[in-house]
Write a protein that holds these residues in place. Structure first.
Motif, PDB file in Angstrom:
ATOM      1  N   LEU A  62       0.854  -1.192   0.000  1.00  0.00           N
ATOM      2  CA  LEU A  62       0.000   0.000   0.000  1.00  0.00           C
ATOM      3  C   LEU A  62       0.882   1.231   0.000  1.00  0.00           C
ATOM      4  O   LEU A  62       1.757   1.385   0.847  1.00  0.00           O
ATOM      5  N   LEU A 117      -6.577  10.017  -1.780  1.00  0.00           N
ATOM      6  CA  LEU A 117      -7.262   9.047  -2.652  1.00  0.00           C
ATOM      7  C   LEU A 117      -8.376   9.745  -3.414  1.00  0.00           C
ATOM      8  O   LEU A 117      -8.611   9.478  -4.592  1.00  0.00           O
ATOM      9  N   SER A 129      -8.745   9.995  -7.366  1.00  0.00           N
ATOM     10  CA  SER A 129      -9.953   9.446  -8.011  1.00  0.00           C
ATOM     11  C   SER A 129     -10.502  10.427  -9.031  1.00  0.00           C
ATOM     12  O   SER A 129     -10.897  10.055 -10.132  1.00  0.00           O
ATOM     13  N   VAL A 163      -7.960  10.850 -12.154  1.00  0.00           N
ATOM     14  CA  VAL A 163      -7.781   9.773 -13.135  1.00  0.00           C
ATOM     15  C   VAL A 163      -8.949   9.684 -14.119  1.00  0.00           C
ATOM     16  O   VAL A 163      -8.787   9.160 -15.212  1.00  0.00           O
ATOM     17  N   PHE A 198      -1.659   4.761  -8.530  1.00  0.00           N
ATOM     18  CA  PHE A 198      -3.032   4.704  -8.031  1.00  0.00           C
ATOM     19  C   PHE A 198      -3.656   3.354  -8.349  1.00  0.00           C
ATOM     20  O   PHE A 198      -4.324   2.739  -7.516  1.00  0.00           O
ATOM     21  N   LEU A 213      -5.016   0.513  -5.794  1.00  0.00           N
ATOM     22  CA  LEU A 213      -6.358  -0.084  -5.849  1.00  0.00           C
ATOM     23  C   LEU A 213      -6.279  -1.603  -5.917  1.00  0.00           C
ATOM     24  O   LEU A 213      -7.058  -2.305  -5.275  1.00  0.00           O
ATOM     25  N   LEU A 230      -5.598  -2.842  -2.497  1.00  0.00           N
ATOM     26  CA  LEU A 230      -6.815  -2.769  -1.670  1.00  0.00           C
ATOM     27  C   LEU A 230      -7.750  -3.933  -1.996  1.00  0.00           C
ATOM     28  O   LEU A 230      -8.314  -4.574  -1.112  1.00  0.00           O
TER      29      LEU A 230
END
Lengths: 104, 214
Positions: A8, A18, A22, A25, A84, A88, A91
């Motif tokens: 991470l 984040l 978001s 992108v 990024f 993700l 995650l």
């Protein structure tokens, strides 16, 4: 699981960062005020997160004049997009493991 | 699993931000209902101009009759273009009204990057279709105008749907299908136009209204 957590990215270790990524992108260039409005952040808060992402070369900054007003717009760099996406993926992997753990 | 909860919350928030920043979500279903009503009125005006009723072809097809008709001091080309422009302007005005109202209620901006992108995506195929239809009239091909407007409008909606509520794409696809059918059944062009621009707008608009604006 420990092993995955190390993947991470600490640069994204904050929900507002984040959030910024978001938005950037899925949009080419977004101006400062739109970011502020979408994230409902204060100036100081947003500026410091943007600075942190800029220092990592995850976002690019463009300054231009609209009429007489200076306007600063932000966009995600290729490196930022890749980082990024990796974040993700991590995650997703973590959630996957957590879900399997619950099933056991 | 406290961390899992936290990650899930982050993901949900990120998804919402992506949607909100890239799509124009304030498009109101009532805009569609209003556009449908305007289109029905426009279709009524065309039937009145041609002195015809839907699904009747007593004196030949509507487009054959159109070429022979001069009424209200206008030949059919002027009449069709005038009616089309009136429908477009009233539909747009109502659309802007209902959408602005919804945006204000949601506390969102109407004129921002997402709405500009949506309008541009719709405007390009629509303008091309408009000029295309003017050329059809120029060469006295009125039969092809009604189905062509459906096809181009459908393409415009499919294109614009990438920047707004996804439901618009289904409406676009149905309009294209109706238009293409109309190109093979030229005699039913007006009925298909009335269905596509009138009824479908009202049905989809009402459906979207009840889905998103409870």
């Amino acid at each position: 699981m420990k092993d995955i957590i190390t993947h991470l990215n600490p640069a994204f270790d904050h929900r507002n960062r984040l959030g910024i990524m978001s938005i950037l992108v899925v949009n080419d260039w977004v101006d400062y005020n739109t970011l502020k409005e979408l994230l409902s952040l204060t100036d100081g808060n947003l500026a410091s997160h943007l600075k942190a992402l800029e220092l990592q070369d995850f976002i690019a900054v463009r300054k231009k004049f609209v009429g007489r007003k200076p306007q600063t717009t932000y966009g995600a760099t290729a490196a930022g997009r890749a980082a990024f996406k990796a974040h993700l993926d991590t995650l997703e992997a973590l959630l996957h493991i957590a879900r399997e753990g619950e099933l056991d | 699993m406290n961390e899992t909860q936290q990650y899930l919350a982050h993901l949900a928030e990120m998804r919402a931000l992506m949607e909100r920043s890239s799509r124009f979500l304030s498009l109101s279903g009532l805009s569609g209902v209003w556009a449908g009503i305007c289109a029905l009125a426009g279709a009524g005006a065309v039937y009145a101009y041609l002195d015809m009723l839907p699904l009747s072809a007593t004196d030949g097809y509507y487009y054959e009759k159109a070429i022979r008709t001069v009424k209200w001091g206008m030949d059919y080309k002027r009449a069709f273009v005038l009616i089309a422009l009136l429908v477009l302007v009233t539909a747009l005005a109502g659309g802007i009204f209902f959408t602005t109202r919804k945006a204000r209620r949601q506390g969102m901006k109407v004129w921002d990057g997402s709405s500009k992108r949506m309008l541009w995506a719709i405007a390009v195929p629509l303008a091309a279709g408009g000029v295309f239809c003017l050329a059809l009239l120029r060469w006295d091909l009125p039969a092809l105008v009604a189905p062509s407007t459906l096809v181009f409008y459908g393409l415009a909606l499919v294109n614009g749907s990438k920047h707004t509520l996804r439901d618009v794409e289904f409406l676009g696809l149905t309009e294209i299908a109706l238009g293409l059918a109309g190109l093979f059944y030229l005699g039913n062009g007006l009925e298909l136009w009335t269905t596509g621009f009138g009824l479908l707008h009202i049905v989809y608009g009402a459906w979207m209204y009840f889905k998103y604006e409870p």
